[in-house]
Design an enzyme around this catalytic site. Structure first.
Site, short mmCIF file in Angstrom:
data_model
loop_
_atom_site.label_atom_id
_atom_site.label_comp_id
_atom_site.label_asym_id
_atom_site.label_seq_id
_atom_site.Cartn_x
_atom_site.Cartn_y
_atom_site.Cartn_z
N GLY A 1 0.65 -1.25 -0.09
CA GLY A 1 -0.10 0.03 -0.01
C GLY A 1 0.98 1.15 -0.22
O GLY A 1 0.51 2.25 0.65
N VAL B 1 -2.78 -7.94 -2.88
CA VAL B 1 -2.04 -8.77 -1.88
C VAL B 1 -3.24 -9.52 -1.14
O VAL B 1 -2.88 -10.31 -0.17
CB VAL B 1 -1.69 -7.47 -0.36
CG1 VAL B 1 -0.24 -7.03 -1.13
CG2 VAL B 1 -2.48 -6.55 -0.34
N TYR C 1 -13.73 -2.31 9.67
CA TYR C 1 -12.47 -1.85 9.81
C TYR C 1 -12.09 -2.02 11.48
O TYR C 1 -10.85 -2.41 11.62
CB TYR C 1 -12.44 -0.14 9.62
CG TYR C 1 -11.07 0.44 9.42
CD1 TYR C 1 -10.15 0.13 8.31
CD2 TYR C 1 -10.71 1.23 10.60
CE1 TYR C 1 -9.00 0.64 8.20
CE2 TYR C 1 -9.47 1.81 10.26
CZ TYR C 1 -8.43 1.58 9.21
OH TYR C 1 -7.43 2.21 8.96
N ALA C 2 -12.75 -1.61 12.46
CA ALA C 2 -12.37 -1.93 13.92
C ALA C 2 -11.92 -3.61 14.03
O ALA C 2 -11.02 -3.75 14.63
CB ALA C 2 -13.49 -1.53 14.74
N ALA D 1 -11.07 -5.59 11.85
CA ALA D 1 -9.72 -6.04 10.99
C ALA D 1 -8.61 -5.58 11.88
O ALA D 1 -7.56 -6.40 12.03
CB ALA D 1 -9.89 -5.17 9.68
N LYS D 2 -8.76 -4.06 12.36
CA LYS D 2 -7.54 -3.77 13.00
C LYS D 2 -7.25 -4.34 14.35
O LYS D 2 -6.14 -4.42 14.87
CB LYS D 2 -7.63 -2.28 13.12
CG LYS D 2 -7.55 -1.49 11.56
CD LYS D 2 -6.11 -1.77 10.90
CE LYS D 2 -6.18 -1.01 9.69
NZ LYS D 2 -4.94 -1.32 8.81
#
Length: 253
Positions: free
Chosen positions: A14, A65, A155-156, A158-159
């Site tokens: 990225g 990826v 998103y939360a 995943a992070k």
């Protein structure tokens, strides 16, 4: 160039913009040969060209990826062309924000795949070369959102997953001389946070100003702020740091 990363090969995913580009620049400035990776080689080439224009070493690679076979082929190519893989920075990520009750399954899948599964793919590929040479540094980008953030259930998740993944890899790969850590930025002025501002009906400038007002240091982060921390964790200065997630958020709680 000489520095902390002279003789090292660093892979940054990225890396066409934002934190990834800043990290690629920082590692190159300190002597690394950087594999600049983004979805297409064309996207990655601008960062690589900028690094080379300043006297650094960089090559551009295009790779999805989320595709494990493509990732395996990418790392084999980097190893062949550059002579090893010493540092991996897992930075590739997307957002598909929305309230949970109406979040499409496709948005959940896309964010988990790009932000978390890609970290699995790249880390598994990189460790083959790192274990062989008994040396490696893996740094992945988590986020303050891992603690919970309205409109970012995908998103939360995943992070937060990156933090557990990091802690586990540190245990499993430590005996092979591999350090594994994560960085969790707070608000950083990037194209991604500009898109978040647009989602909530604000300009990027107003969104940043409000974020700065809530931050003890009274400013938002810059990509270079995060790159500096990634560089520390990727260096031998952090040789006894592993399994950690470092929050970089200007003192916000």
């Amino acid at each position: 160039m000489t520095g902390r990363f002279t003789g090292r090969v660093a892979v940054v995913t990225g890396a066409a913009q934002g934190i990834g580009a800043a990290t690629a620049h920082r590692l190159a400035e300190e002597g690394a040969a950087v594999a600049v990776v983004d979805l297409t080689q064309e996207r990655a080439e601008r960062t690589a060209e900028e690094i080379r224009a300043k006297g650094g070493r960089a090559s551009a690679y295009g790779c999805d990826v989320t595709d494990q076979d493509a990732v395996d082929a990418l790392f084999a190519r980097i190893d062949e062309e550059s002579g090893g893989v010493h540092i991996l920075v897992n930075n590739a990520g997307i957002t598909r924000d929305g309230m949970f009750f109406k979040m499409p399954k496709d948005d959940w899948d896309a964010v988990l795949t790009v932000n978390l599964t890609s970290v699995f793919n790249c880390s598994q590929a990189a460790q083959k070369y790192m274990t062989r040479q008994k040396y490696g540094k893996i740094v992945s980008l988590s986020s303050r959102s891992a603690l919970g953030n309205r409109g970012q259930a995908n998103y939360a998740a995943a992070k937060a997953g990156i933090q557990g993944f990091t802690a586990t890899l540190a245990i499993e790969l430590g005996p092979f001389g591999i350090n594994v850590n994560a960085v969790a930025p707070g608000y950083v002025a990037t194209a991604m946070t500009a898109a978040t501002a647009e989602r909530v009906g604000a300009s990027a400038e107003d969104h940043q100003r409000l974020a700065a007002e809530r931050t003890p240091l009274r400013r938002v982060g810059r990509p270079e702020d995060i790159a500096a921390v990634v560089a520390f964790l990727a260096s031998d200065d952090a040789s006894y740091v592993s399994g950690q997630t470092l929050y970089v958020n200007g003192g916000a709680r």
